[in-house]
Design an enzyme around this catalytic site. Structure first.
Site, PDB file in Angstrom:
ATOM      1  CG  ASP A 137     -11.101  23.668  16.668  1.00 20.05           C
ATOM      2  OD1 ASP A 137     -10.245  24.296  16.029  1.00 20.05           O
ATOM      3  OD2 ASP A 137     -11.681  22.663  16.215  1.00 20.05           O
TER       4      ASP A 137
ATOM      5  CG  HIS B  73      -6.645  26.752  13.825  1.00 22.24           C
ATOM      6  ND1 HIS B  73      -7.842  27.378  14.141  1.00 22.24           N
ATOM      7  CD2 HIS B  73      -6.808  25.432  14.132  1.00 22.24           C
ATOM      8  CE1 HIS B  73      -8.680  26.472  14.612  1.00 22.24           C
ATOM      9  NE2 HIS B  73      -8.099  25.289  14.623  1.00 22.24           N
TER      10      HIS B  73
ATOM     11  CD  GLU C 142      -8.258  15.916  12.063  1.00 23.55           C
ATOM     12  OE1 GLU C 142      -9.091  15.827  11.166  1.00 23.55           O
ATOM     13  OE2 GLU C 142      -8.308  16.762  12.968  1.00 23.55           O
ATOM     14  CG  ASP C 143      -4.421  18.398  10.495  1.00 23.98           C
ATOM     15  OD1 ASP C 143      -5.265  17.539  10.183  1.00 23.98           O
ATOM     16  OD2 ASP C 143      -4.709  19.561  10.790  1.00 23.98           O
TER      17      ASP C 143
ATOM     18  CG  ASP D 163      -6.074  20.766  14.301  1.00 30.99           C
ATOM     19  OD1 ASP D 163      -6.957  19.942  14.591  1.00 30.99           O
ATOM     20  OD2 ASP D 163      -6.321  21.934  13.961  1.00 30.99           O
TER      21      ASP D 163
END
Length: 748
Positions: free
Chosen positions: A156, A64, A93-94, A90
């Site tokens: 995104d 992604h 955040e992840d 990301d």
């Protein structure tokens, strides 16, 4: 997030490396300075951070960020800083990494962009309306500090839409809805035409799969004929362009599926009647920017020598570019098949900017500061909204949306200053655009030296003078004269300010009155007065007193005496009972469902249970069986059914995605109200024929009939009771066969 994948670790590794290599090759072929080392570092960092994590589709998560970075680089045209931020977007955040970790590894600028993307993660919208508005504010504020944040966010969203098939239906509706509601118009406003078009089509595909498929098949079927018509149209133009010695590209651009469908829905016409099906585009090479305008008008001259020009559909976006930087010359001429054809004339530079937006400026050696300064005009239009946000979150989003969707006009002040406004803007809009004080005291305008009211709609090219008076005060009525977000926000702020002054005045008057009569100024006293005066709250009480709508008389004191306490209770009881009764009356007939009765992952069957429907029809769009519909679970846990393309449904999808249910009609046993609009040439007996056809031949129950005729043309609107859309389609088809009827279609 984690489904098993059939790929072996070795095959997966090859797939990841191939995707990254594709990203790198695209970057190396661009005009940007080559900073491969930092991109390589960001890729390895992100790959390690997301190790072992999978997307819902089952592929490794790192695919992604690579895809987003590829869109950022190859489709938007950004450089190494943006590519790195996209690869890392990301991570914070992840995973367990922090912004401080990113800054330590990649520097402050990349860390700032990643932080901006992290702040608005999860989409513009959350679960609650207030959170949605707050997230949108964050997005806009972040955008004003670094435009690359929103450009990467667009990439995104585009990749998420391209991979939406792996999501459950209710999530597809939510994501598609919010994409159409905010992201597509925002892409349009930023000049990202190619991305805007794809976002619209993908949203349409998931919201109306059958309609999308039907239009897709029609486009495919009509392609050979359209190519032949375009070839005949283009041949003499090519001959002229070749004589001019130009190096150019001349092609037909078919309208996107969503635009075709919107036109069919809005005008109630079949696919075969969408005549402006394609636009022709001429893109010429021009190494010297100073020659672009001259060449555009030379091409215009050659085309209009060949074909008849439509005088009202020439758009000069070269002399006056759109706010998003778009430049081109649009003309419309009569084609060889008798239909109007729009021709867009652009240089290669103009075309790049039109398709890829502001980011394309980098290709033409325009620095970051210059590029970002072009956006400041738009960002300033939302500055007031950010400072004075609407108290209601959905109103806030709607106000912003006004600016996103706006088509533009250009007007001039008496001193010759050029001002760009949305289409349909009024004198009052211009007044508020100039300054809040000018807006609140506006009494009229002068258009080209002619006096006009403040509600007058401006036209491009108007010279406008705003007239003011100190005695003028803003009125709530004014809101219907405003289309700009800035105007609406400033008016509401002024009204709130004025209302607050009246409330303070009323509160002071009541306090003084009570003190003069030796009544304690307590919450209990105020509550009693609120009840006796039948007003909803203290604020409204103070406002009505300050506005002289409630007189401070002995009657108020009577309601406060102990002896009248029982009377006060009796007075208030009907008020309370009325409130409950109104609530009971407003309660929908459908049986209320327990929360566990609704499975959001499955299709909800719309049916009748014990004589009552297990759903409620939305009054805004009046859906009937056969319509593409969705369900919204309201606060009473009832499923309210909307047509898929209903404006209210779009807001609900965008704002309350988790409450959206995929629905299917199960029964045709009930009848539903539908409104049919008929237009045609008036003649003796035509109404009797229409009524006879509907009520006798087709045995359809007519519930309302409204007819008017003017100068030989008649308009008829009628409500009929039918079972489903099939009946409506057949009815409209039969009505069109009546002599004199030009059109018959269902309206919501």
């Amino acid at each position: 997030m984690t489904e098993a994948t059939n790929e072996s670790p070795q095959r997966e590794e090859q797939m990841i490396e191939a995707a990254y290599q594709n990203l790198l090759n695209g970057y190396l072929s661009s005009n940007h300075r080559k900073k491969v080392e930092i991109i390589e570092k960001a890729f390895r960092f992100a790959k390690e951070a997301h190790k072992g994590i999978r997307r819902r589709s089952g592929e490794p998560y790192i695919m992604h960020p690579i895809a987003v970075a590829t869109i950022v680089s190859q489709e938007i045209g950004l450089g190494s800083t943006s590519i790195c931020a996209a690869l890392l977007h990301d991570v914070v955040e992840d995973t367990d990494y922090t912004i401080e970790d990113i800054e330590a590894q990649f520097g402050k600028k990349i860390a700032q962009i990643v932080e901006g993307l992290t702040k608005i993660s999860g989409g513009i919208f959350g679960t609650h309306a207030s959170a949605q508005a707050e997230n949108f504010r964050k997005l806009l504020l972040t955008m004003s500090s670094d435009i690359r944040v929103i450009l990467i966010k667009m990439a995104d969203r585009l990749h998420n839409m391209r991979t939406l098939a792996s999501m459950p239906p209710n999530k597809q509706y939510k994501i598609a809805g919010e994409t159409l509601y905010i992201y597509a118009p925002l892409a349009h406003r930023l000049g990202l035409f190619a991305i805007k078009t794809e976002l619209e089509d993908l949203s349409f595909k998931y919201e109306h799969p059958e309609a999308y498929k039907a239009i897709d098949e029609q486009i495919e079927k009509s392609a050979p004929h359209n190519q032949e018509v375009f070839a005949r149209f283009a041949a003499p133009i090519r001959e002229r362009l070749d004589k001019m010695g130009l190096k150019y590209e001349f092609k037909a651009r078919v309208k996107n599926r969503y635009s075709i469908w919107k036109k069919m829905e809005t005008k109630h016409i079949p696919f075969s009647e969408v005549y402006d099906f394609y636009a022709a585009r001429i893109v010429f090479e021009c190494p010297n920017e100073a020659d672009e305008k001259r060449i555009c008008w030379n091409i215009y001259s050659e085309i209009t020598d060949l074909y008849r020009l439509h005088p009202d559909r020439t758009r000069d976006w070269i002399s006056t570019p759109k706010a998003n930087g778009y430049r081109a010359l649009h003309i419309t001429v009569m084609g060889p098949d008798g239909n109007w054809v729009e021709v867009q004339i652009r240089s290669r530079r103009m075309d790049d900017i039109a398709e890829r937006g502001f980011a394309a400026h980098w290709k033409y050696k325009i620095g970051e500061g210059e590029e970002e300064s072009e956006l400041q005009a738009w960002l300033q239009t939302i500055e007031d909204i950010l400072k004075n946000p609407e108290p209601n979150a959905v109103d806030f989003l709607d106000t912003i949306k006004l600016n996103l969707f706006a088509r533009e006009i250009v007007v001039f002040t008496p001193k010759g200053e050029l001002i760009t406004l949305p289409n349909d803007s009024t004198v009052l809009d211009l007044a508020f655009t100039l300054h809040t004080e000018i807006g609140t005291h506006c009494i009229a305008g002068k258009i080209n030296h002619k006096l006009v009211p403040l509600s007058y709609k401006l036209q491009s090219g108007d010279q406008v003078e705003v007239l003011t008076s100190k005695s003028q005060q803003p009125s709530p009525e004014w809101e219907k004269y405003l289309v700009t977000a800035k105007g609406k926000t400033r008016l509401r702020a002024a009204l709130r300010h004025n209302r607050r002054k009246v409330i303070d005045k009323g509160q002071a008057q009541l306090t003084a009155f009570l003190e003069q009569n030796n009544v304690p100024v307590t919450n209990e006293t105020m509550t009693r007065i609120v009840g006796s005066e039948r007003v909803p709250n203290k604020e409204e009480l103070f406002y009505m007193i300050g506005n002289n709508e409630i007189a401070l008389s002995p009657q108020i004191l009577k309601a406060l005496r102990p002896a009248s306490h029982g009377i006060l209770n009796r007075l208030m009881r009907p008020f309370g009972n009325r409130s409950k009764q109104a609530h009971d009356t407003a309660a929908p007939e459908p049986a209320t469902l327990a929360a566990h009765d609704i499975d959001y992952k499955k299709v909800y069957e719309l049916k009748t249970v014990d004589g009552k429907p297990n759903y409620k029809l939305a009054p805004c769009c009046h859906p009937i069986p056969g319509d593409d519909v969705l369900g919204f679970v309201n606060d009473n846990n009832e499923v309210v059914v909307h047509k898929m393309d209903c404006e209210t449904a779009n807001r609900l999808k965008a704002s309350f995605g988790p409450r959206i249910v995929q629905c299917r009609w199960e029964t045709k046993s009930a009848t539903f109200m539908a409104t049919i609009a008929i237009e045609g040439i008036d003649r003796m007996g035509i109404l009797q024929e229409i009524i006879y056809l509907i009520s006798t031949n087709l045995a359809i129950n007519i519930r309302r009939l409204d007819v008017s005729a003017d100068e030989g043309v008649f308009h008829c609107e009628l409500d009929v009771l039918i079972e489903d859309t099939e009946v409506v389609t057949n009815l409209c088809k039969r009505l069109k066969k009546v002599k004199g009827v030009n059109s018959a279609s269902r309206v919501s």
